[in-house]
Design a protein around this motif. Structure first.
Motif, PDB file in Angstrom:
ATOM      1  N   ARG A  21       8.055 -11.518   7.246  1.00 28.74           N
ATOM      2  CA  ARG A  21       7.171 -10.517   6.751  1.00 28.74           C
ATOM      3  C   ARG A  21       7.691  -9.051   7.275  1.00 28.74           C
ATOM      4  O   ARG A  21       6.651  -8.239   6.868  1.00 28.74           O
ATOM      5  N   GLU A  22       8.937  -8.902   7.305  1.00 32.62           N
ATOM      6  CA  GLU A  22       9.244  -7.639   7.563  1.00 32.62           C
ATOM      7  C   GLU A  22       9.347  -6.524   6.374  1.00 32.62           C
ATOM      8  O   GLU A  22       8.489  -5.356   6.585  1.00 32.62           O
ATOM      9  N   PRO A  23       9.511  -6.981   4.887  1.00 30.23           N
ATOM     10  CA  PRO A  23       9.080  -5.959   3.944  1.00 30.23           C
ATOM     11  C   PRO A  23       7.681  -5.709   3.768  1.00 30.23           C
ATOM     12  O   PRO A  23       7.324  -4.778   3.558  1.00 30.23           O
ATOM     13  N   GLU A  24       6.965  -6.874   4.017  1.00 23.90           N
ATOM     14  CA  GLU A  24       5.244  -6.676   3.689  1.00 23.90           C
ATOM     15  C   GLU A  24       4.745  -5.758   4.890  1.00 23.90           C
ATOM     16  O   GLU A  24       3.986  -4.780   4.531  1.00 23.90           O
ATOM     17  N   LEU A  25       5.429  -5.741   6.042  1.00 21.90           N
ATOM     18  CA  LEU A  25       4.816  -5.151   7.131  1.00 21.90           C
ATOM     19  C   LEU A  25       5.033  -3.673   6.991  1.00 21.90           C
ATOM     20  O   LEU A  25       4.310  -2.700   7.169  1.00 21.90           O
ATOM     21  N   LYS A  26       6.490  -3.247   6.348  1.00 22.29           N
ATOM     22  CA  LYS A  26       6.929  -2.183   6.231  1.00 22.29           C
ATOM     23  C   LYS A  26       6.111  -1.251   5.187  1.00 22.29           C
ATOM     24  O   LYS A  26       5.777  -0.071   5.379  1.00 22.29           O
ATOM     25  N   ARG A  27       5.734  -2.057   4.200  1.00 22.58           N
ATOM     26  CA  ARG A  27       5.063  -1.430   3.051  1.00 22.58           C
ATOM     27  C   ARG A  27       3.602  -1.217   3.597  1.00 22.58           C
ATOM     28  O   ARG A  27       2.986  -0.115   3.230  1.00 22.58           O
ATOM     29  N   LEU A  28       2.865  -1.825   4.574  1.00 25.21           N
ATOM     30  CA  LEU A  28       1.617  -1.526   5.088  1.00 25.21           C
ATOM     31  C   LEU A  28       1.877  -0.329   5.903  1.00 25.21           C
ATOM     32  O   LEU A  28       0.986   0.426   6.086  1.00 25.21           O
ATOM     33  N   SER A  29       2.682  -0.478   6.904  1.00 21.44           N
ATOM     34  CA  SER A  29       2.979   0.737   7.734  1.00 21.44           C
ATOM     35  C   SER A  29       3.187   2.009   7.242  1.00 21.44           C
ATOM     36  O   SER A  29       2.712   3.056   7.533  1.00 21.44           O
ATOM     37  N   ASP A  30       3.860   1.971   6.092  1.00 19.56           N
ATOM     38  CA  ASP A  30       4.059   3.436   5.180  1.00 19.56           C
ATOM     39  C   ASP A  30       2.769   3.821   4.866  1.00 19.56           C
ATOM     40  O   ASP A  30       2.555   5.182   4.871  1.00 19.56           O
ATOM     41  N   LEU A  31       1.499   2.942   4.668  1.00 16.36           N
ATOM     42  CA  LEU A  31       0.430   3.448   4.498  1.00 16.36           C
ATOM     43  C   LEU A  31      -0.300   4.401   5.392  1.00 16.36           C
ATOM     44  O   LEU A  31      -1.087   5.420   5.246  1.00 16.36           O
ATOM     45  N   THR A  32      -0.003   4.018   6.643  1.00 16.62           N
ATOM     46  CA  THR A  32      -0.457   4.930   7.805  1.00 16.62           C
ATOM     47  C   THR A  32       0.031   6.033   7.676  1.00 16.62           C
ATOM     48  O   THR A  32      -0.559   7.127   8.655  1.00 16.62           O
ATOM     49  N   ARG A  33       1.088   6.659   7.131  1.00 15.51           N
ATOM     50  CA  ARG A  33       1.711   8.110   7.038  1.00 15.51           C
ATOM     51  C   ARG A  33       0.917   8.870   6.098  1.00 15.51           C
ATOM     52  O   ARG A  33       1.135  10.005   6.054  1.00 15.51           O
ATOM     53  N   LYS A  34       0.157   8.181   5.344  1.00 17.76           N
ATOM     54  CA  LYS A  34      -0.645   9.103   4.246  1.00 17.76           C
ATOM     55  C   LYS A  34      -1.523   9.849   4.922  1.00 17.76           C
ATOM     56  O   LYS A  34      -2.076   9.584   5.818  1.00 17.76           O
ATOM     57  N   ASN A  35      -1.902  11.003   4.065  1.00 25.80           N
ATOM     58  CA  ASN A  35      -3.064  11.715   4.618  1.00 25.80           C
ATOM     59  C   ASN A  35      -4.608  11.379   3.944  1.00 25.80           C
ATOM     60  O   ASN A  35      -5.370  12.362   3.416  1.00 25.80           O
ATOM     61  N   SER A  36      -4.594  10.105   3.707  1.00 25.84           N
ATOM     62  CA  SER A  36      -5.888   9.703   2.965  1.00 25.84           C
ATOM     63  C   SER A  36      -6.038   8.302   3.253  1.00 25.84           C
ATOM     64  O   SER A  36      -5.000   7.286   3.611  1.00 25.84           O
ATOM     65  N   ALA A  37      -7.237   7.586   2.819  1.00 24.98           N
ATOM     66  CA  ALA A  37      -7.826   6.280   3.318  1.00 24.98           C
ATOM     67  C   ALA A  37      -6.916   5.427   2.340  1.00 24.98           C
ATOM     68  O   ALA A  37      -6.492   5.939   1.105  1.00 24.98           O
ATOM     69  N   SER A  38      -6.747   4.200   2.612  1.00 30.47           N
ATOM     70  CA  SER A  38      -5.887   3.379   1.987  1.00 30.47           C
ATOM     71  C   SER A  38      -6.603   1.868   1.569  1.00 30.47           C
ATOM     72  O   SER A  38      -7.256   1.429   2.496  1.00 30.47           O
ATOM     73  N   PHE A  39      -6.890   1.517   0.343  1.00 33.27           N
ATOM     74  CA  PHE A  39      -7.501   0.359   0.067  1.00 33.27           C
ATOM     75  C   PHE A  39      -6.277  -0.728  -0.422  1.00 33.27           C
ATOM     76  O   PHE A  39      -5.780  -0.507  -1.148  1.00 33.27           O
ATOM     77  N   VAL A  40      -6.109  -2.019   0.267  1.00 37.59           N
ATOM     78  CA  VAL A  40      -5.040  -2.890   0.093  1.00 37.59           C
ATOM     79  C   VAL A  40      -5.897  -4.167  -0.227  1.00 37.59           C
ATOM     80  O   VAL A  40      -6.780  -4.756   0.405  1.00 37.59           O
ATOM     81  N   VAL A  41      -5.195  -4.769  -0.965  1.00 40.24           N
ATOM     82  CA  VAL A  41      -5.504  -6.153  -1.582  1.00 40.24           C
ATOM     83  C   VAL A  41      -4.279  -6.974  -1.309  1.00 40.24           C
ATOM     84  O   VAL A  41      -3.208  -6.815  -1.478  1.00 40.24           O
ATOM     85  N   ILE A  42      -4.736  -8.246  -0.477  1.00 39.34           N
ATOM     86  CA  ILE A  42      -3.814  -9.016  -0.244  1.00 39.34           C
ATOM     87  C   ILE A  42      -4.066 -10.554  -0.892  1.00 39.34           C
ATOM     88  O   ILE A  42      -5.202 -10.778  -0.505  1.00 39.34           O
ATOM     89  N   LYS A  43      -3.429 -11.202  -1.326  1.00 39.42           N
ATOM     90  CA  LYS A  43      -3.621 -12.767  -2.065  1.00 39.42           C
ATOM     91  C   LYS A  43      -2.333 -13.674  -1.793  1.00 39.42           C
ATOM     92  O   LYS A  43      -1.431 -13.103  -1.576  1.00 39.42           O
ATOM     93  N   GLY A  44      -2.643 -14.778  -1.896  1.00 37.58           N
ATOM     94  CA  GLY A  44      -1.726 -15.777  -1.867  1.00 37.58           C
ATOM     95  C   GLY A  44      -2.522 -17.142  -1.227  1.00 37.58           C
ATOM     96  O   GLY A  44      -3.522 -17.179  -1.118  1.00 37.58           O
TER      97      GLY A  44
END
Length: 490
Positions: free
Chosen positions: A10-33
């Motif tokens: 899950r390295e690609p998925e973790l990276k995409r999630l981690s990238d959100l923490t560098r934003k200067n705004s809240a993030s709404f994430v949806v995960i399905k599977g």
């Protein structure tokens, strides 16, 4: 057995999630599977990057579960996590507001696991989640809110396609099976690729199933323990999957999966197998059921394409891409009474009826779920691919029928025609005749080059290598461990 709490892949998925923490705004994430695919485990791993982590999970939507039951459980979890006395709410708006008041600042991850369960029998729930986000969560620039569900079709219809959530969702992740190199990490290096394939033919790349494998046991011993022993982890998994994923009870999902367990089929063939006439009540809903099964990750719709234009054709086939479901329907379900009495005597995989043809389907799934690795081995850059998929064409007065396991068309007018071949013995020269017949049947424009590719399991004969027919021969060991160079380029 994998060391407890050891996180794989899950390295690609973790990276995409981690990238959100560098934003200067809240993030709404949806995960399905699908169930057991590792959604919750991924979020738990992501939570290590936060100062505070709050996780809430709904109750499985059984017949007597009410909205108030869901609310009561939510309040109990809230009291434990915020270390407060339990408050009782009769409306989701009040309960959500109480959470929002406690997370107004700081680096915080809020996780609603199985959101569809929380919404059980409450048509207003998602509207209240929207307000929860707009009025409270979005105000904390360091906050990430994750909503997750195994009911992927429900998420798609009720949240992602809802006007109310347009522009609010920062990231949507659909978790699929682990790539084969990640699956390989569940075993020590001294285990053969064929031994791993036997287990993967049952589990696929589903993380939870692989975690249950005891690597000190042989593949046969593991499969016996998991699938054919009373109380085995995979014995009762099938009904749990279907009761959790589809928030309406219908035996029709299972009927569709059974039809596809014997091979890929076009929509018309599925309708014919399931409904005797067009007036059948379920006939008109088959496409809807297929879409839901596809969203859940159990089946895949493969489109063939026009070689001249590279555009998808209207012609498509549905394929059961979940190895566990096929194995369950073919072998576990048929012996379930004996298994539950602990009276089933499992001898070996090869002693199971039709095993050689079933494992061929399972091997094909593993390869098709790792097509990016195939392209990398073949030296094909993503930007050079015009189209790639299983390829098929119907027999007509002008053209022969054709079915290719996997084919890649590049912008350089090359067709990489891949034969995915399972054989318990080394593949011999007979495969050349099979492959050549397929290539001759393909109706391609003038100027196209054909590059035959063989993907196999248990080796190839010296005569086949000497024939120099295949441009590349790939062993499964290279898909499991890309550092191994076991293919034969020419």
């Amino acid at each position: 057995m994998v060391k407890k709490n050891f996180f794989i892949g899950r390295e690609p998925e973790l990276k995409r999630l981690s990238d959100l923490t560098r934003k200067n705004s809240a993030s709404f994430v949806v995960i399905k599977g699908r169930r057991r695919i590792g959604k919750s485990r991924l979020v738990d791993e992501f939570s290590k990057q936060f100062d505070h982590y709050y996780k809430f999970e709904g109750i499985a939507p059984e017949e007597n579960v009410t909205t108030q039951n869901q609310l009561d459980e939510f309040c109990a979890q809230m009291a434990r996590q915020f270390r407060t006395s339990k408050a009782t709410y009769s409306d989701w708006s009040d309960a959500l507001w109480a959470v929002g008041e406690r997370i107004q600042s700081g680096k915080i991850l809020v996780f609603f696991d199985e959101l569809s369960w929380m919404a059980w029998e409450d048509a207003t729930f998602l509207g209240k989640i929207k307000n929860f986000w707009d009025m409270q969560l979005s105000k904390n620039n360091e906050l990430v809110f994750v909503a997750c569900s195994s009911a992927s079709a429900w998420i798609e219809e009720n949240l992602l396609s809802s006007v109310g959530f347009v522009g609010r969702v920062s990231l949507t992740l659909t978790l699929k099976e682990l790539p084969l190199p990640n699956c390989d990490k569940f075993w020590p290096k001294n285990v053969s690729a064929y031994e791993k394939l036997k287990v993967l033919s049952v589990t696929g790349g589903i993380p939870k199933y692989l975690e249950e494998v005891d690597t000190k046991l042989s593949a046969e011993e593991n499969i016996n323990k998991l699938c054919f022993t009373q109380g085995g982890f995979l014995v009762d998994e099938f009904p749990r999957i279907f009761s959790d994923l589809f928030l309406r009870k219908s035996a029709f999902y299972k009927k569709i999966v059974k039809v596809l367990s014997s091979g890929a089929k076009e929509l018309g063939a599925i309708q014919e197998a399931l409904c005797k006439d067009h007036n059948d009540q379920q006939y008109g809903r088959i496409s809807e059921y297929l879409w839901e099964l596809e969203e859940a990750g159990f089946i895949r719709r493969d489109y063939t394409w026009n070689l001249r234009t590279g555009d998808d054709s209207r012609l498509s086939q549905y394929r059961l891409q979940d190895n566990y479901l096929r194995f369950y329907l073919k072998y576990i379900e048929k012996n379930l009474k004996k298994i539950t009495r602990d009276a089933f005597a499992f001898k070996s995989l090869t002693s199971l009826p039709e095993w050689n043809s079933i494992v061929a389907y399972q091997f094909e799934n593993l390869v098709l779920n790792n097509r990016k690795s195939i392209q990398k081995i073949l030296g094909i850059k993503p930007e050079d691919v015009v189209c790639e998929n299983p390829f098929f064409q119907r027999k007509t007065n002008r053209f022969l029928g054709c079915q290719v396991d996997y084919m890649i068309q590049t912008k350089f007018c090359s067709l990489f025609v891949c034969e995915i071949k399972f054989s318990k013995n080394p593949v011999d020269l007979s495969v050349v005749k099979e492959m050549q017949a397929k290539i001759e049947a393909i109706k391609a424009p003038k100027g196209f080059s054909y590059r035959p590719v063989l993907i196999h399991v248990n080796g190839v004969s010296e005569d086949l290598i000497d024939s120099d027919y295949f441009s590349t021969i790939i062993d499964i060991s290279e898909l499991l461990n890309p550092t191994e160079s076991s293919h034969y380029p020419h």
